[in-house]
Structure formats: structure tokens, C-alpha cells
Design an enzyme around this catalytic site. Structure first.
Site, PDB file in Angstrom:
ATOM      1  N   LYS A 281      51.757 -28.947  29.230  1.00 61.67           N
ATOM      2  CA  LYS A 281      50.794 -30.019  29.441  1.00 61.67           C
ATOM      3  C   LYS A 281      51.477 -31.371  29.244  1.00 61.67           C
ATOM      4  O   LYS A 281      52.191 -31.579  28.271  1.00 61.67           O
ATOM      5  CB  LYS A 281      49.634 -29.867  28.453  1.00 61.67           C
ATOM      6  CG  LYS A 281      48.453 -30.787  28.692  1.00 61.67           C
ATOM      7  CD  LYS A 281      47.312 -30.412  27.752  1.00 61.67           C
ATOM      8  CE  LYS A 281      46.080 -31.247  27.988  1.00 61.67           C
ATOM      9  NZ  LYS A 281      44.957 -30.857  27.117  1.00 61.67           N
ATOM     10  N   GLU A 367      31.021 -21.860  22.274  1.00 61.05           N
ATOM     11  CA  GLU A 367      29.882 -22.530  21.644  1.00 61.05           C
ATOM     12  C   GLU A 367      28.849 -21.547  21.117  1.00 61.05           C
ATOM     13  O   GLU A 367      28.207 -21.802  20.093  1.00 61.05           O
ATOM     14  CB  GLU A 367      29.228 -23.482  22.655  1.00 61.05           C
ATOM     15  CG  GLU A 367      30.096 -24.676  23.035  1.00 61.05           C
ATOM     16  CD  GLU A 367      31.087 -24.382  24.143  1.00 61.05           C
ATOM     17  OE1 GLU A 367      31.855 -25.289  24.509  1.00 61.05           O
ATOM     18  OE2 GLU A 367      31.094 -23.232  24.641  1.00 61.05           O
ATOM     19  N   ARG A 395      24.994 -24.262  26.473  1.00 61.27           N
ATOM     20  CA  ARG A 395      25.535 -22.912  26.590  1.00 61.27           C
ATOM     21  C   ARG A 395      25.117 -22.034  25.414  1.00 61.27           C
ATOM     22  O   ARG A 395      25.228 -20.812  25.488  1.00 61.27           O
ATOM     23  CB  ARG A 395      27.060 -22.980  26.654  1.00 61.27           C
ATOM     24  CG  ARG A 395      27.585 -24.028  27.611  1.00 61.27           C
ATOM     25  CD  ARG A 395      29.081 -24.116  27.599  1.00 61.27           C
ATOM     26  NE  ARG A 395      29.658 -23.128  28.495  1.00 61.27           N
ATOM     27  CZ  ARG A 395      30.951 -22.998  28.710  1.00 61.27           C
ATOM     28  NH1 ARG A 395      31.812 -23.758  28.082  1.00 61.27           N
ATOM     29  NH2 ARG A 395      31.406 -22.090  29.534  1.00 61.27           N
TER      30      ARG A 395
END
Length: 636
Positions: A281, A367, A395
Site C-alpha cells: 500500500k 461490525e 450492517r
């Protein structure tokens, strides 16, 4: 003309020589740094997938073959290679979306920008192809962070159950989502990363043993037959193969030729294949690599040479106010603990983690697990604070309802980026939480209007140990304190005119907008009371009493009008037998296109001028019809 400028569609990539592919990758990185630092956006993830994206488009025939991106914030390179090279308006009104967008291109098949969903999409598309007799390749690109989400594993289980359905899963493994990826799966992938010598060992063994007279061939056969056992010992990709997935890798995700070779092998396999690519990244941008917090996951406008921010926020952020207050509370309350879902730094829990490392857990992109685990922590005698973006709590609704609320657990949910966020588009606007959570029995919701109220209401929330509480705040700077001029019940009165006509109910961070609206109405001879309910669920019992003293009630909220605070105020008035007319100003029931927050608010009418004009028009129509504008108690 640069190589990048010559790429109008993916087919143009296939004529490039290997050196030209390397040159193109370098040009793309230069373009990304220059373009994204001008507008802001997801820089680090896209710098990490340059070669991987080039390889995907050289091997597969998009859009006939479907390339599906999980999360989608790493799709900038994909956009560049599919004819979208004008990044001047990236994430702005009328410009390119920061995520895949069907409105932009046939190459964008799905627009999901919430993590861990792409494998479910791929499973459904593969089944549809099977039923309809359609032949094409489906490629699902998912990050190692997204694989920590339970939905990804539910999908893998189903994909593997029908082992003859062709589907290619590309794992973009950069060891981090927003921050370094954590959990058991992360450990598994880390093990795979360290075993690249295994295949070289097997290749060496084949060459040497097959040349050994008499015993060489049988020995190599035995070794090859034991391959699965060796792999489980040295590189436990057996985890994927035991599910029924062919495993290829790990592959250097920045070696285009190696990635293409793996993808071609996967393409020839008639069943589900997982190609494991190791990427970095922020690759190619030294400041990004030096920023170990999130590798420039998302950046604002920056100097493209130094990567120093061009716009320094003039005020503190809501996130930083929350983070500092959480650390203060943590020092006072050893029972207060924190949970985050793969975004410790973005939600402001860095300081808490530094000061109380044994009282915070990053559960990954999960979550639902965060909510249930919090219920367990609360039942075990602690008070957990679960900090997520407002859009992501959607969610975990079932877990908030059935695990936290049903069991009367004292869990505080802190919802960052609540309301219209703007530039990240429809999936990231946090405009459903106050509607969705209205139906949860016993749950309380606070919408602070300024930093002082955030601190107060956070402390009030963590003092509640028999029911869930929610604190929500937006992405914008926190602004100046807004003092109350009085109180009514538990509500703060922000403005009070004598003999008022209109009651403005200001929800959270829209309080300044309501005060500006009151000023405009005063200029038109319309007198207002502006009240901040502080806790918008449940509403204060004095609100209907106050409403009865006005000729019109207007509720202004940064949330969907469907089932939101305006709806709740209307219900409270009806229940109390108060027949004062009500107007609700909020987010319409539609998905809002990406643009700056101010642009979006203006488009949907959440501005002082628009609200004042509509309130004035209601009063004018009522007056023209001969209706009483002010209640008798006001002397009208």
C-alpha cells in the site's frame, strides 16, 4: 503522447511489451500522486494495485469478463485503464466518483463500497451464468482486510460448495485495510507470505531427483504425492484448499508478468481459484510509505512534491474531540473499554489505544461481531464504546436489536461521519442511523451540536448501564460552541423570541443552520424559538408542550426524513393530542450523488434560505386561508 494517454480501453494494454508495461506503471503512479493530491481521495490503496490492475485487464476481456472490486476505493487505476483519465473533478459534483460507478462505465459492474461483499456478488453472478448457460470469466478482487469480514467467509463457503463453477478470487494482500490487518486470518496470510521458498524447493527437487538413476523418479513421485502435506507444514494454504478452492501464490503483486502467469493458470481451471497477491500500500510514494498509520489511505488536498496538506483545518474535528474525551474517561473509569472495526485511527481511538492498550480491541471489518462482543463485555461488567462510521452500523442492526438492546446491555455506539458526508458518495453518507435505530426499544440517541455537548453527552451515555446509547456526529469541523439561553425539561433553548410563531427543532450539528434560519425569518417578521433536544430518542416529554405554544413546528435534521427525528416529533405530537402543523426538513428518500457536503446540502434544500423560504410560504398560505397562525396562549 504518454503511454497512459494512449490507453483508451483495456484492449490497448495487450500490445505493450514488458518494458512498456513497467513504463506505464510508473506513469500511472506519477499521475495518481499529481491528480489525487489536487482533489483529495484514496491515494495509498491505488498506488498499491497498479501492476495488479494492469495484469487483470491484460488477461481478462472487460466488460465481457466481469472484474468486481470489493470496497472499490482501489478502482482509480481501473478507471484510468477503461477510458476515464479526467480526474480534475474527482469526488466533486459532476466529476468522477471515488468508487466504481455504473453511470460512468460498463466496466463498473457493481458499486458496493462497503467491504466484504464482493464474494457474495460473485457467487450470485456465477450461479446466474450457470442457469443461463453464459460463458465468461468472473474475477472478484478482495483485500486481506475485507477477508476479516464474516460475509466474505459465508460467501467462500457457498462458492466452494459448488466446486465446478469457474470463479477467480484475487486476494490483494497488503497487510492492512485502513490500518494493519489483524486477527487469525491475518496471521494465516502472514505465514503464507514467508513461504515463497517452498515452490523453489519443489522445483529444485524435481530437477535433481528426476536426474538421479533408479531411485530418483520414485522419490520425486513420493515427494509430489506428499505435496499437500508439505504445503500444510510450510505454507498452510490448505486452509483454502480444504474449503475446495484451488490456491495459487503467494505472487508478487508488483511483478506484472508473475501476476499475469498466475491469472492465466487460474483462467484455465474449471472451478473456483484463489490467487494470492502480495502488494504494498502506498508503493512508489515515499511519504505514504513513511506514514505507517494508514499509508495515505485517504488524503486531502496536498502538495504533490512534499505531500504536505494544503488546507489545514481551522477548527478541531469532531473525531479528535471524541478521541480526547474517551481518553479522559478511560483514565477515570477503568470499566470503560473500546472496540473498533479496522479503523482505530479514523474514528479517533489512537490515544485511547496508546494509554490503555489492554482495554481496546480491533475486531477487523466485522461490525456484527463488534456489536455482539460488546454485549458480552457489558454482560461481563464493563462498559464498551463501539466506534464506527455511521454508515457501517447499518450492517449490525440485528445485533444491536437482538443482542444488545434485548439483553439490556450498556453499550455505547459512537457514530462518526453521521449525516451527509458528500465526497465519498451514496454508500458513505450516514443518513439512515436515526431512522433505523428509532425502532430499537430502550435505545437512546444523542446528537450533539458542538464540542462541549459531545463531551457532556458522551459522559451521559457511558453512565447508562442498562440499555444501549448512541452518540452521532458529522465529518465537518466541529465549529464554535453554541451556548443555550435557557432550558426546557432536558432540552436546550438556543434562541427565544417573544410571542413566537415557529418552533425550530435543531438536530445536532445543524443547530447553526437553524439559528441562521431564525435570523432570516426574523427579518421577515416571523418570530422563532430554536431548541436543541440533545437526546433525540426518546424525545423530551416537554417537547409537545412547547410545540403547542407555536403556530408551526419545523424539524431540521441531517438524516433521512423517512422515519427520522421529524417522524418521531410528529408521532410525539399526535400522541399528546397537539395538532400544531409540522414540517420536516432532512434528507430525501434517495441515494445522493457524490459532491462536497455543502453542495449536497444545497441540492436537497438544507440551507437557511431554503428552509426560511419554505416556512414563510407555509405561514403565508395559512394566513391567506384565514387560519390562526399563533396559538391563543401567545395572544394572537
Amino acid at each position: 503522447m504518454t503511454l497512459l494517454e494512449s490507453i483508451k480501453e483495456p484492449q490497448d494494454l495487450r500490445t505493450l511489451s514488458p518494458p512498456e508495461v513497467g513504463e506505464l506503471a510508473a506513469e500511472i503512479r506519477t499521475f495518481l500522486v499529481r491528480a489525487v493530491t489536487r482533489t483529495g481521495g484514496h491515494l495509498g490503496p491505488n498506488l498499491g494495485v497498479v501492476e495488479l490492475t494492469i495484469a487483470l485487464h491484460r488477461v481478462f476481456d472487460s466488460p465481457v469478463d466481469h472484474i468486481l472490486w470489493d470496497t472499490g476505493h482501489q478502482s482509480y487505476v481501473h478507471k484510468l485503464l477503461t477510458g476515464r483519465q479526467d480526474f480534475s473533478g474527482l469526488r466533486g459534483k459532476g466529476g468522477l466518483s471515488g468508487y466504481p460507478s455504473r453511470a460512468e462505465s460498463a466496466h463498473d459492474v457493481i458499486e458496493n463500497s462497503h467491504a466484504s461483499t464482493v464474494l457474495g456478488w460473485a457467487d450470485g453472478l456465477a450461479k446466474a451464468d450457470e442457469v443461463l448457460g453464459r460463458r465468461r470469466h468472473l474475477v472478484a478482487v478482495i483485500g486481506d482486510g475485507a477477508l476479516t469480514g464474516g460475509m466474505a467467509w459465508e460467501a467462500l463457503n457457498n462458492i466452494a460448495a459448488a466446486g465446478n463453477r469457474p470463479l477467480i478470487i484475487v486476494v490483494n494482500d497488503n497487510e492492512r485495510s485502513y490500518a494493519p490487518t489483524i486477527g487469525g486470518l491475518a496471521e494465516h496470510l502472514a505465514t503464507l507470505r514467508t513461504t515463497d521458498g517452498y515452490e523453489r524447493f519443489l522445483t529444485w527437487g524435481k530437477g535433481v531427483l528426476q536426474q538421479t538413476p533408479v531411485i530418483g523418479q520414485p522419490l520425486y513421485g513420493s515427494l509430489h504425492g506428499a505435496k499437500k502435506g508439505f504445503k500444510d507444514t510450510f505454507a498452510p494454504q490448505g486452509m483454502f484448499e480444504d474449503l475446495g478452492l484451488k490456491y495459487l501464490g503467494p505472487v508478487d503483486g508488483h511483478d506484472t508478468a508473475a501476476v499475469e502467469s498466475a491469472l492465466h493458470r487460474a483462467k484455465r481451471f474449471h472451478g473456483p481459484v484463489l490467487v494470492h497477491c502480495i502488494t504494498e500500500k502506498g508503493r512508489g510514494c515515499l511519504p505514504a510509505l513513511a506514514d505507517d498509520a494508514d499509508r495515505f489511505h485517504t488524503v486531502g488536498r496536498m502538495n504533490p512534491l512534499t505531500c504536505e496538506p494544503l488546507v489545514v483545518p481551522a477548527a478541531a474535528s469532531w473525531t479528535s474531540v471524541f478521541g480526547d474525551e474517551m481518553a479522559e474517561i478511560g483514565a477515570e473509569r477503568p470499566d470503560v473499554v473500546a472496540i473498533t472495526a479496522a479503523m482505530l485511527q479514523p474514528v479517533g481511538l489512537t490515544r485511547f489505544a496508546e494509554e490503555f492498550p489492554d482495554r481496546i480491541w480491533d475486531v477487523g471489518i466485522a461490525e456484527q461481531h463488534a456489536a455482539v462482543s460488546a454485549a458480552g463485555l457489558a454482560t461481563g461488567g464493563l462498559h464498551p464504546v463501539v466506534a464506527v462510521y455511521a454508515t457501517f452500523l447499518n450492517r449490525a442492526f440485528d445485533q444491536v436489536l437482538m443482542d444488545v438492546a434485548l439483553h439490556g446491555c450498556g453499550v455505547t455506539f459512537v457514530l462518526d461521519r453521521a449525516g451527509v458526508t458528500g465526497v465519498d458518495g451514496p454508500s458513505h453518507n450516514g443518513v439512515w442511523d436515526m431512522s433505523v435505530l428509532q425502532v430499537v426499544p430502550g435505545l437512546r440517541i444523542a446528537a450533539p451540536r458542538d464540542a462541549d455537548r459531545l463531551r457532556e453527552e458522551l459522559r451521559e451515555a457511558v453512565d447508562v448501564d442498562d440499555a444501549p446509547t448512541v452518540i452521532r456526529f458529522p465529518k465537518e469541523p466541529v465549529g464554535e460552541p453554541i451556548p443555550a439561553v435557557g432550558t426546557i425539561g432536558g432540552m436546550d433553548v438556543l434562541h427565544r423570541a417573544p410571542d413566537p410563531d415557529v418552533l425550530l427543532v435543531a438536530v445536532g450539528a445543524l443547530a447553526p443552520l437553524c439559528l441562521q434560519t431564525a435570523d432570516l425569518l426574523a427579518g421577515a417578521g416571523i418570530r422563532c424559538t430554536v431548541v436543541d433536544p440533545r437526546w433525540v430518542k426518546p424525545l423530551d416529554e416537554q417537547l409537545p408542550v412547547l410545540a403547542a405554544q407555536h403556530g408551526l413546528v419545523a424539524v431540521v435534521e441531517d438524516n433521512s426524513r423517512a422515519g427520522g427525528v421529524g417522524w418521531a416529533v410528529g408521532q410525539a405530537l399526535r400522541d399528546a393530542g397537539v395538532d400544531v402543523p409540522l414540517r420536516s426538513f432532512g434528507v430525501p428518500e434517495r441515494f445522493l450523488a457524490h459532491a462536497g457536503r455543502g453542495d449536497v446540502l444545497a441540492e436537497i434544500g438544507l440551507t437557511p434560505v431554503e428552509i426560511a423560504g419554505r416556512v414563510s410560504a407555509v405561514l403565508e398560505r395559512r394566513a391567506a386561508a384565514g387560519e390562526r397562525i399563533r396559538p391563543k396562549e401567545n395572544g394572537a
